[in-house]
Design an enzyme around this catalytic site. Structure first.
Site, mmCIF file in Angstrom:
data_model
loop_
_atom_site.group_PDB
_atom_site.id
_atom_site.type_symbol
_atom_site.label_atom_id
_atom_site.label_comp_id
_atom_site.label_asym_id
_atom_site.label_seq_id
_atom_site.Cartn_x
_atom_site.Cartn_y
_atom_site.Cartn_z
ATOM 1 N N CYS A 153 0.822 -1.222 0.000
ATOM 2 C CA CYS A 153 0.000 0.000 0.000
ATOM 3 C C CYS A 153 0.851 1.266 0.000
ATOM 4 C CB CYS A 153 -0.894 0.020 1.219
ATOM 5 S SG CYS A 153 -1.937 -1.417 1.362
ATOM 6 N N ARG A 173 5.748 -0.838 -5.839
ATOM 7 C CA ARG A 173 5.645 -1.595 -4.594
ATOM 8 C C ARG A 173 4.605 -2.703 -4.691
ATOM 9 N NH1 ARG A 173 7.285 1.989 -0.114
ATOM 10 N NH2 ARG A 173 5.752 1.012 1.206
ATOM 11 N N TRP A 231 -2.967 -2.881 -1.530
ATOM 12 C CA TRP A 231 -2.622 -4.297 -1.713
ATOM 13 C C TRP A 231 -3.517 -5.046 -0.732
ATOM 14 C CZ3 TRP A 231 -0.193 -8.256 1.200
ATOM 15 C CH2 TRP A 231 0.274 -9.338 0.446
ATOM 16 N N ASN A 278 -2.496 2.457 5.500
ATOM 17 C CA ASN A 278 -1.572 1.336 5.280
ATOM 18 C C ASN A 278 -1.467 0.572 6.590
ATOM 19 O OD1 ASN A 278 -1.055 2.415 2.810
ATOM 20 N ND2 ASN A 278 1.082 2.953 3.219
ATOM 21 N N GLY A 279 -1.351 -0.745 6.522
ATOM 22 C CA GLY A 279 -1.178 -1.528 7.750
ATOM 23 C C GLY A 279 -2.384 -2.418 8.005
ATOM 24 N N GLU A 319 17.544 -19.363 -3.516
ATOM 25 C CA GLU A 319 17.206 -18.086 -4.154
ATOM 26 C C GLU A 319 16.789 -18.312 -5.614
ATOM 27 O OE1 GLU A 319 16.423 -15.238 -3.468
ATOM 28 O OE2 GLU A 319 16.969 -13.903 -5.100
ATOM 29 N N LYS A 363 13.163 -17.281 -7.119
ATOM 30 C CA LYS A 363 13.007 -16.405 -8.287
ATOM 31 C C LYS A 363 12.093 -17.067 -9.308
ATOM 32 C CE LYS A 363 14.031 -13.434 -7.062
ATOM 33 N NZ LYS A 363 14.689 -12.843 -5.908
ATOM 34 N N GLU A 403 8.351 -17.267 -8.042
ATOM 35 C CA GLU A 403 7.581 -16.035 -7.867
ATOM 36 C C GLU A 403 7.238 -15.338 -9.170
ATOM 37 O OE1 GLU A 403 9.382 -12.836 -5.538
ATOM 38 O OE2 GLU A 403 11.355 -13.481 -6.144
ATOM 39 N N HIS A 458 17.119 -38.393 1.042
ATOM 40 C CA HIS A 458 16.299 -38.454 2.258
ATOM 41 C C HIS A 458 14.853 -38.075 1.987
ATOM 42 C CE1 HIS A 458 19.856 -39.277 4.576
ATOM 43 N NE2 HIS A 458 20.447 -38.223 4.036
ATOM 44 N N LYS A 472 6.062 -5.312 -3.474
ATOM 45 C CA LYS A 472 7.494 -5.046 -3.391
ATOM 46 C C LYS A 472 7.950 -4.862 -1.951
ATOM 47 C CE LYS A 472 11.598 -4.259 -4.801
ATOM 48 N NZ LYS A 472 12.347 -5.511 -5.057
HETATM 49 C C1 F6R Z 1 11.819 -11.939 -3.416
HETATM 50 C C2 F6R Z 1 11.719 -10.739 -2.619
HETATM 51 C C3 F6R Z 1 11.234 -10.868 -1.218
HETATM 52 C C4 F6R Z 1 11.980 -9.877 -0.300
HETATM 53 C C5 F6R Z 1 11.369 -9.912 1.107
HETATM 54 C C6 F6R Z 1 12.124 -9.030 2.071
HETATM 55 O O1 F6R Z 1 12.311 -11.667 -4.682
HETATM 56 O O2 F6R Z 1 11.995 -9.664 -3.065
HETATM 57 O O3 F6R Z 1 11.351 -12.170 -0.749
HETATM 58 O O4 F6R Z 1 13.316 -10.234 -0.274
HETATM 59 O O5 F6R Z 1 10.038 -9.518 1.057
HETATM 60 O O6 F6R Z 1 12.106 -7.697 1.657
HETATM 61 P P1 F6R Z 1 13.172 -6.665 2.167
HETATM 62 O O7 F6R Z 1 14.506 -7.086 1.687
HETATM 63 O O8 F6R Z 1 12.726 -5.350 1.591
HETATM 64 O O9 F6R Z 1 13.093 -6.665 3.669
#
Ligand code: F6R
Length: 605
Positions: free
Chosen positions: A2, A27, A74, A99-100, A478, A482, A485, A501, A600
């Site tokens: 948001c 975001r 959001w 927001n929140g 990671e 990627k 997502e 296992h 984001k």
């Molecule tokens: C994945 C991604 C998220 C962030 C996570 C933490 O690509 O971007 O998993 O890494 O939400 O966000 P930050 O780093 O902003 O605390």
């Protein structure tokens, strides 16, 4: 997630509100809206489409005004639908964005319903709007101070009243909110970036602050209602970085920006010294006996990688915890531990809460590795290392990750130095290797055409396994994150030794198995794990190093990275995994920069 923008001015503010929302679009959001004070009435436009559509709607309806608020939502409470989009109105008198998450919204809703309020949405936000209306005394600033006392949970709000045309009131607890100071006009936003180009004079509101915004006055009270002065900072929010340039997506742009981002992050570092992390770092690093890393998502994986470095190179015990778990766990606090939070945004609610939880438990030594210099995370930690990735717009984190790793490697070296485990020769060799990273990454980026060929095969799959060992296990995690997502392919990562296992049961001809296979001390072990996959018909996609003896053959595809990079190898090996995810998503036609259901900056729990 948001976003909030608000303004009180003597000119039409719709362009400022809309531009602010556009700057916050990255975001992630699923609806948006604007409310204005127009000729003694409240008017609004809301949309479940992009901000550009909202803008057209505003133009079509000739909406303009001098006082107003705007929001990108959001969804948390209630589906992404127009009637749930903010601003919410109460009795056509109060307009509010939020927001929140309000935790006691059910209880308040019941109370307000018995008072005759009719709810049009499923949101927790509408509850606040009606609460403010119910408690309204004719003085919005005073009312908001009283009303927010009844809220349990996290919030940043901006609100205005039909009856007070030149006033917007803001309040924050748990979610960020800033004030932008103008000349005879003032602004509110959840992020200074929203006001880039409008004002660079910014006040960061603190927990519990309530602000009264009028044309000529910005008046702030703290959580006890006491008037307070907050410092006005000049903030140069990066306006240019939001441009896409020649790239098709922000994610692609950000992957290719990594050589620059790393060299910027290393700029000015002539030698390893604790001062890199702040004036007090030397004393603190001397005292601490362990490191506790707290982070979420991709940032958590950079922390996992750092654990291998910190223990092996500095000889310091390092624990890494998922912030959202740590904050609710009865852990054993160690006041001599250095608490390290890692965050791209510096506003992730779970990581901030985990930091505060550690502090409340008496863990006073805190450091953040963060990409947002003015974020709550930086403000609340004793020490900070600011990565210079620049604004990251793509929801899937890429350059933030590799710059975090760069900062964490510097931290490892600084700790090793303090613990007497890094002599001058070793320091010079490590710094040399770090400075070579940008050109080493550029060489990896040149592998893109080979990766595109693989992505076409991946795009037809619904599952994938990622394997790595040691330092590269977090890199496999990671890579899987990627891929899942942005391409929505179900992907899991395992330390390769764990295959037998359990996960080996999943391996068939249909299962692509991506293997991160640098030529390190684990390579022979990893080769045995790869045999286990081949013996079950699994198809291997191996990222090897130039000098390793892994060759392509039936069911084994190999891409070689130009060189083996020793301890820094994770920073190189993650890059082809980012490209693989990007091109697979592209081939599947998903919304790469704004994957479904994700935001984001995760500013709610
Ligand atoms: C994945 C991604 C998220 C962030 C996570 C933490 O690509 O971007 O998993 O890494 O939400 O966000 P930050 O780093 O902003 O605390």
């Amino acid at each position: 997630m948001c976003g909030i923008v608000g303004a009180v001015a003597q000119r039409n503010i719709t362009p400022i509100l809309v531009e602010g929302l556009k700057r916050l679009e990255y975001r992630g959001y699923d609806s948006c809206g604007v409310a204005l004070h127009v000729n003694g009435k409240l008017e609004r436009a809301r949309s479940t489409a992009r901000v550009a559509e909202l803008e057209k709607q505003i133009e079509k309806e000739h909406l303009s005004g001098f006082t107003g608020i705007a929001h990108t939502r959001w969804a948390t409470h209630g589906a992404p639908a127009s009637h749930n989009a903010h601003p919410h109105f109460s009795r056509d008198r109060i307009a509010l964005v939020h927001n929140g998450i309000i935790e006691n919204h059910d209880e308040l809703r019941d109370e307000l319903k018995t008072l005759g309020y009719v709810f049009e949405s499923q949101t927790d936000t509408e509850v606040i709007a009606h609460l403010v209306d119910h408690m309204y005394t004719g003085d919005l600033f005073e009312t908001v101070q009283q009303a927010t006392k009844r809220l349990v949970g996290a919030f940043a709000i901006a609100v205005f009243s039909r009856d007070e045309p030149h006033r917007v009131v803001g309040a924050r607890r748990g979610s960020p909110l800033i004030v932008g100071i103008g000349d005879g006009e003032n602004f509110l936003a959840s992020d200074a970036l929203a006001l880039a180009g409008t004002t660079d004079q910014i006040i960061y509101l603190e927990e519990g602050d309530v602000v009264d915004l009028q044309l000529q006055r910005v008046w702030i009270v703290d959580e006890n209602g006491k008037p307070v002065q907050r410092e006005v900072k000049t903030v140069h929010a990066h306006t240019g970085a939001v441009e896409l340039g020649p790239y098709r997506h922000y994610m692609q742009k950000e992957i290719f920006e990594q050589p620059r981002a790393i060299s910027d992050t290393l700029e000015g570092i002539a030698s390893i010294t604790p001062d890199i992390f702040g004036d007090k770092a030397y004393g603190i690093f001397k005292k601490i006996d362990s490191v506790l890393i707290l982070a979420c998502g991709t940032s958590y994986y950079s922390g996992m990688t750092a654990k291998y470095w910190i223990e092996a190179i500095a000889g310091v015990t390092c624990n890494v915890e998922i912030a959202s778990e740590y904050r609710y766990r009865d852990s054993v606090p160690n006041p001599n531990s250095l608490v390290v939070t890692i965050s791209q945004s510096g506003e992730t609610a779970d990581t901030l809460a985990a930091l505060r939880h550690a502090q409340a438990q008496g863990m006073r030594h805190t450091l953040t590795i963060c990409n947002a210099a003015t974020s709550a995370m930086v403000r609340e930690c004793e020490l900070a290392y600011i990565t210079r990735a620049g604004v990251e717009v793509g929801v899937a984190s890429t350059k933030a990750f590799t710059t975090q790793l760069t900062g964490l490697f510097l931290l490892t070296l600084a700790l090793a130095q303090i613990k007497g485990r890094l002599n001058d020769e070793q320091e010079a060799a490590q710094l040399k290797a770090m400075r070579h990273l940008p050109s080493a990454i550029s060489a990896v980026l040149a592998l893109e055409p080979q990766i595109i060929a693989w992505a076409e095969a991946f795009a037809r799959k619904e599952n994938a396994l990622f394997l790595g060992r040691g330092l590269h296990y977090p890199i496999a995690l990671e890579g899987a994150l990627k891929l899942k997502e942005i391409s929505y392919i179900h992907a899991e990562a395992y330390p390769a030794g764990e295959l037998k296992h359990g996960p080996l049961a999943l391996v068939t001809q249909e299962m692509p198995v991506v293997t991160v296979a640098p030529n390190d001390s684990m390579i022979e072990k990893l080769k045995s794990n790869m045999q286990e996959v081949r013996a079950r018909g699994g198809e291997l996609y191996v990222f090897a190093d130039a000098d390793s003896r892994i060759t392509s053959g039936e069911g084994v595809h190999v891409i070689r990275l130009p060189e083996h990079y020793g301890l820094l190898s994770p920073i190189l090996h993650v890059v082809p995994l980012q490209l693989l995810a990007y091109h697979t998503a592209l081939a599947r036609g998903t919304d790469v920069d704004k994957p479904r259901n994700l935001a984001k900056s995760v500013t709610v729990e």
